[in-house]
Scaffold this active site. Structure first.
Site, PDB file in Angstrom:
ATOM      1  N   HIS A   1       0.824  -1.210   0.000  1.00  0.00           N
ATOM      2  CA  HIS A   1       0.000   0.000   0.000  1.00  0.00           C
ATOM      3  C   HIS A   1       0.859   1.261   0.000  1.00  0.00           C
ATOM      4  CE1 HIS A   1      -3.272   2.742   1.150  1.00  0.00           C
ATOM      5  NE2 HIS A   1      -2.467   3.218   2.083  1.00  0.00           N
TER       6      HIS A   1
ATOM      7  N   HIS B   1       1.157   5.129  -2.298  1.00  0.00           N
ATOM      8  CA  HIS B   1       1.497   6.482  -1.830  1.00  0.00           C
ATOM      9  C   HIS B   1       2.762   7.073  -2.467  1.00  0.00           C
ATOM     10  CE1 HIS B   1      -1.436   7.414   1.256  1.00  0.00           C
ATOM     11  NE2 HIS B   1      -1.314   6.197   1.778  1.00  0.00           N
TER      12      HIS B   1
ATOM     13  N   GLU C   1      -5.881   9.445   0.269  1.00  0.00           N
ATOM     14  CA  GLU C   1      -6.236   8.021   0.310  1.00  0.00           C
ATOM     15  C   GLU C   1      -7.202   7.619  -0.799  1.00  0.00           C
ATOM     16  OE1 GLU C   1      -5.026   5.571   1.782  1.00  0.00           O
ATOM     17  OE2 GLU C   1      -3.838   6.431   3.414  1.00  0.00           O
TER      18      GLU C   1
ATOM     19  N   SER D   1      -4.043   1.065  -4.632  1.00  0.00           N
ATOM     20  CA  SER D   1      -3.468  -0.171  -4.099  1.00  0.00           C
ATOM     21  C   SER D   1      -4.526  -1.248  -3.847  1.00  0.00           C
ATOM     22  CB  SER D   1      -2.713   0.111  -2.790  1.00  0.00           C
ATOM     23  OG  SER D   1      -3.607   0.569  -1.787  1.00  0.00           O
TER      24      SER D   1
END
Length: 434
Positions: free
Chosen positions: A266, A271, A311, A330
């Site tokens: 993730h 990110h 997010e 993700s």
């Protein structure tokens, strides 16, 4: 009838930081001094001292009828503590709440090392690896690195096992194919650079230290290992210093396409790529700066804005809508759901996003679509300017410290500095053309 308050008798607010050795009665001695001087504590926090493993730092917000009492308290406490610092005082001319402690320098983030909400060393009963003793032992080994890591040190490398690399590889191959279809152009631009410079491949899990160096050169962002989920306040505070807290462990091999928590897949696939983009880096830091010293209510609003952007954010690119949020990029199911016709898509407005409820265990019913990262940054900056915080802050990238602008004089100085910097830039550009 409203009772009027005499300004001359309004209480003063102050915040102090002091460090004391871990011995019986040490804190009681300090509290007695405050009580004898008629000073009330409105908030107290303690954290292991970053300078002495056998001491604790205390962050205390105070209220006193006379600021002289605060000064007297500081002087009296000097003989009882290892160190003490008065960090801010202000007459309470309005019903201003006490200001929560916030980090002033990058090394202050080290106090977050063991402050995790969940996961990390301990796993919930429904975690795929909860009953796997070998996996749990491995997780504990990796989280110890984050527990002992301190700012300025090289991030220790992890020698990942063949099983961990195989899990990473399966996630990598499937997400890499989805990126080509659904990721924003900024993410697609950076990803090959990570493959070239940081060892990204389906056969290798990149190391945080290599990625951190790469990001530092691109935008000044860096990675910091973390044991598990931080509080919203601590996590957002890190962004103010252009620091992203990242896990180093990987999801359980039994369910490579699922994780109930942020893991290295993730963090590094979702990110990291966008932290190499200047506009996105600026936008992320803007949320972080707004969180410093913010009230609990405002932290919740900022955390919600973060949820709907960093997010689960979408953005316009030409006639299409693409994904930039790590929670979307993700997740195999979320990325296709988000860009389908099923969910509601709204133009990004931080005032609306901050109050929007969201689920955490199912696909999002609502997504906010940004015009651009630059536009999102300006909107968040405007939103932050309307929060109930009685001061402004800015980050000094040379000292890696936060400068508090809590008076008109300091704000005026800041404005003059910006004006001078701009004029120097114009002159430099004109000289370059000549």
């Amino acid at each position: 009838m409203v009772e009027k308050t005499d300004p001359a008798h309004q209480p003063h607010r102050a915040s102090i930081i002091f460090s004391i050795s871990d011995r019986v009665g040490a804190l009681d001695e300090c509290l007695v001094i405050l009580k004898e001087l008629g000073i009330s504590m409105t908030r107290i926090e303690s954290r292991p001292s970053k300078d002495d493993s056998k001491a604790y730092d205390f962050f205390v917000d105070l209220s006193s009828q006379d600021n002289k009492h605060v000064i007297s308290a500081v002087e009296s406490l000097k003989s009882k503590v290892n160190s003490i610092r008065l960090i801010q005082t202000s007459p309470d001319k309005s019903p201003m709440k006490s200001i929560p402690w916030f980090p002033r320098k990058k090394s202050d983030l080290d106090s977050f090392a063991e402050k995790v909400l969940e996961m990390g060393e301990e796993l919930s009963s429904d975690h795929p690896g909860a009953k796997d003793l070998i996996y749990r032992k491995r997780r504990s080994e990796i989280t110890q690195i984050a527990k002992t890591y301190r700012s300025g040190q090289p991030i220790p490398s992890i020698k990942y096992t063949e099983q961990e690399i195989a899990t990473w590889g399966e996630v990598y191959r499937q997400l890499r194919a989805l990126f080509e279809l659904h990721a924003c152009r900024e993410h697609l631009h950076v990803f090959p650079l990570l493959e070239k410079n940081c060892g990204y491949s389906e056969n290798n899990i990149p190391q945080l230290e290599d990625i951190s160096k790469f990001l530092k050169e691109c935008t000044g962002f860096s990675l910091k290992p973390v044991m598990g989920l931080l509080t919203s306040r601590d996590f957002l505070n890190g962004l103010a210093f252009r620091v992203f807290h990242s896990t180093q462990y990987i999801r359980h091999h039994s369910k490579p396409l699922y994780t109930p928590e942020p893991d290295v897949c993730h963090e590094l696939l979702g990110h990291v790529p966008l932290f190499a983009n200047p506009d996105f880096a600026d936008f992320s830091q803007e949320i972080g700066l707004a969180s410093l010293g913010a009230s609990d209510d405002d932290i919740e609003k900022l955390a919600t804005i973060y949820w709907f952007t960093v997010e689960f954010g979408l953005c316009k690119q030409g006639d299409e809508i693409k994904a930039y949020g790590a929670g979307v990029l993700s997740s195999f199911g979320e990325i296709e759901h988000a860009l389908s016709d099923k969910p509601e898509k709204r133009p990004f407005d931080p005032s609306m996003a901050a109050l929007t409820k969201y689920p955490i265990t199912e696909y999002q019913p609502i997504y906010y679509v940004a015009e651009s990262f630059h536009d999102a940054k300006e909107k968040v900056r405007d939103f932050a300017g309307r929060l109930s915080r009685p001061f402004h802050v800015r980050y000094n990238p040379y000292t890696e410290m936060i400068e508090v602008l809590d008076s008109q004089e300091k704000l005026a100085t800041f404005a003059r500095t910006l004006k001078n910097d701009f004029e120097k830039l114009v002159v430099a550009m004109e000289n370059a053309k000549a």
